[in-house]
Design a protein around this motif. Structure first.
Motif, PDB file in Angstrom:
ATOM      1  N   GLN A 143      17.501   5.374 -25.561  1.00  0.00           N
ATOM      2  CA  GLN A 143      17.613   3.952 -25.224  1.00  0.00           C
ATOM      3  C   GLN A 143      16.252   3.308 -24.990  1.00  0.00           C
ATOM      4  O   GLN A 143      16.171   2.093 -24.785  1.00  0.00           O
ATOM      5  CB  GLN A 143      18.486   3.788 -23.961  1.00  0.00           C
ATOM      6  CG  GLN A 143      19.910   4.258 -24.150  1.00  0.00           C
ATOM      7  CD  GLN A 143      20.699   4.220 -22.853  1.00  0.00           C
ATOM      8  OE1 GLN A 143      20.197   3.807 -21.813  1.00  0.00           O
ATOM      9  NE2 GLN A 143      21.950   4.660 -22.908  1.00  0.00           N
ATOM     10  N   ASN A 202      14.343   3.549 -22.390  1.00  0.00           N
ATOM     11  CA  ASN A 202      14.378   3.009 -21.040  1.00  0.00           C
ATOM     12  C   ASN A 202      13.707   3.957 -20.059  1.00  0.00           C
ATOM     13  O   ASN A 202      13.849   5.179 -20.172  1.00  0.00           O
ATOM     14  CB  ASN A 202      15.830   2.801 -20.577  1.00  0.00           C
ATOM     15  CG  ASN A 202      16.281   1.372 -20.736  1.00  0.00           C
ATOM     16  OD1 ASN A 202      15.710   0.623 -21.518  1.00  0.00           O
ATOM     17  ND2 ASN A 202      17.318   0.992 -20.021  1.00  0.00           N
ATOM     18  N   GLN A 242      16.820  -8.522 -22.052  1.00  0.00           N
ATOM     19  CA  GLN A 242      18.065  -7.916 -22.509  1.00  0.00           C
ATOM     20  C   GLN A 242      18.395  -8.236 -23.971  1.00  0.00           C
ATOM     21  O   GLN A 242      19.191  -7.518 -24.577  1.00  0.00           O
ATOM     22  CB  GLN A 242      19.221  -8.336 -21.595  1.00  0.00           C
ATOM     23  CG  GLN A 242      19.182  -7.643 -20.250  1.00  0.00           C
ATOM     24  CD  GLN A 242      20.212  -8.179 -19.271  1.00  0.00           C
ATOM     25  OE1 GLN A 242      20.940  -9.121 -19.574  1.00  0.00           O
ATOM     26  NE2 GLN A 242      20.265  -7.594 -18.086  1.00  0.00           N
ATOM     27  N   TYR A 278      19.927  -2.585 -22.121  1.00  0.00           N
ATOM     28  CA  TYR A 278      20.162  -1.794 -20.914  1.00  0.00           C
ATOM     29  C   TYR A 278      19.299  -2.253 -19.726  1.00  0.00           C
ATOM     30  O   TYR A 278      19.438  -1.714 -18.620  1.00  0.00           O
ATOM     31  CB  TYR A 278      19.894  -0.311 -21.198  1.00  0.00           C
ATOM     32  CG  TYR A 278      20.832   0.275 -22.220  1.00  0.00           C
ATOM     33  CD1 TYR A 278      22.118   0.688 -21.863  1.00  0.00           C
ATOM     34  CD2 TYR A 278      20.443   0.415 -23.550  1.00  0.00           C
ATOM     35  CE1 TYR A 278      22.981   1.217 -22.801  1.00  0.00           C
ATOM     36  CE2 TYR A 278      21.306   0.951 -24.497  1.00  0.00           C
ATOM     37  CZ  TYR A 278      22.577   1.356 -24.118  1.00  0.00           C
ATOM     38  OH  TYR A 278      23.433   1.880 -25.053  1.00  0.00           O
ATOM     39  N   ASN A 318      16.574  -0.202 -14.537  1.00  0.00           N
ATOM     40  CA  ASN A 318      16.408   0.209 -15.936  1.00  0.00           C
ATOM     41  C   ASN A 318      15.314  -0.668 -16.563  1.00  0.00           C
ATOM     42  O   ASN A 318      15.516  -1.868 -16.789  1.00  0.00           O
ATOM     43  CB  ASN A 318      17.718   0.045 -16.697  1.00  0.00           C
ATOM     44  CG  ASN A 318      18.697   1.164 -16.390  1.00  0.00           C
ATOM     45  OD1 ASN A 318      18.570   2.268 -16.894  1.00  0.00           O
ATOM     46  ND2 ASN A 318      19.661   0.882 -15.526  1.00  0.00           N
TER      47      ASN A 318
END
Length: 222
Positions: A149, A151, A191, A196, A218
């Motif tokens: 992701q 992140n 976002q 996320y 996050n």
């Protein structure tokens, strides 16, 4: 196109000003300088110089980073350490802290600047500071990475008085609202490209004898 560029620039400058306001809390500045003055008057020269150096360094870090699109995780952790150690000095070392990076975290990742400090301030001011003096405060910050992701997950735990008790005290409501609102706005803008991105604040489980809060942020890796 030119109009759009000017509007984007104006938005960015406005966000920079608001970001600085949320990071450089007037109460924190006043208390820090007051502590330095007290040390000088008591002729505690060495700790006064150390305190002043940390304060000057933190001010420079925040001013520089507020104008950057990205900073390294190493820079972010350096700023957080400086800020937390100033808070420790201000509160007579009433709490201890630890910052840990999991093995999953890549050393050279870049992230948006100054997303984490407002949550650290809330943990210290509204969780740890009101604790009874005989109880040692603990602040834990952990970084882990979700590679798929893209992140970075920052988890902040404190053993302070918790959300419910803190809300009853209603301390420094305006500043808390400002810093949280700006961080929420920044993450919301991210976002579109990083779905996320976001944060959540949880009460620790009092049934298990735990007090305090857990914040999970996050953060997009840019």
């Amino acid at each position: 196109m030119e109009k759009e560029t000017i509007e984007n620039l104006a938005t960015r400058l406005s966000l920079e000003r608001r970001l600085l306001r949320s990071q450089m809390d007037p109460h924190f500045i006043f208390n820090a300088l007051g502590n330095i003055q007290s040390m000088i008057l008591q002729k505690d020269t060495i700790p006064a110089v150390s305190y002043l150096n940390k304060f000057a360094k933190l001010t420079r870090q925040i001013l520089e980073q507020s104008r950057k699109e990205t900073i390294s995780l190493e820079e972010e952790i350096g700023t957080l350490k400086n800020y937390i150690e100033l808070q420790q000095l201000r509160l007579n070392n009433s709490f201890e802290y630890a910052i840990v990076c999991d093995e999953s975290v890549e050393e050279d990742i870049l992230i948006p600047p100054l997303l984490i400090q407002p949550f650290i301030e809330n943990a210290v001011e509204h969780g740890l500071k009101p604790k009874p003096k005989e109880e040692k405060g603990v602040l834990q910050i952990n970084f882990s990475q979700q590679t798929q992701q893209r992140n970075l997950i920052c988890t902040i735990k404190d053993n302070g008085i918790g959300l419910t008790a803190s809300r009853k005290l209603k301390t420094n409501e305006n500043h808390t609202s400002l810093s949280t609102t700006i961080t929420d706005e920044r993450l919301a803008k991210m976002q579109k490209d990083h779905p996320y991105a976001g944060f959540q604040v949880l009460e620790r489980n009092a049934d298990n004898g735990e007090t305090g809060c857990i914040v999970i942020i996050n953060i997009p890796i840019l």
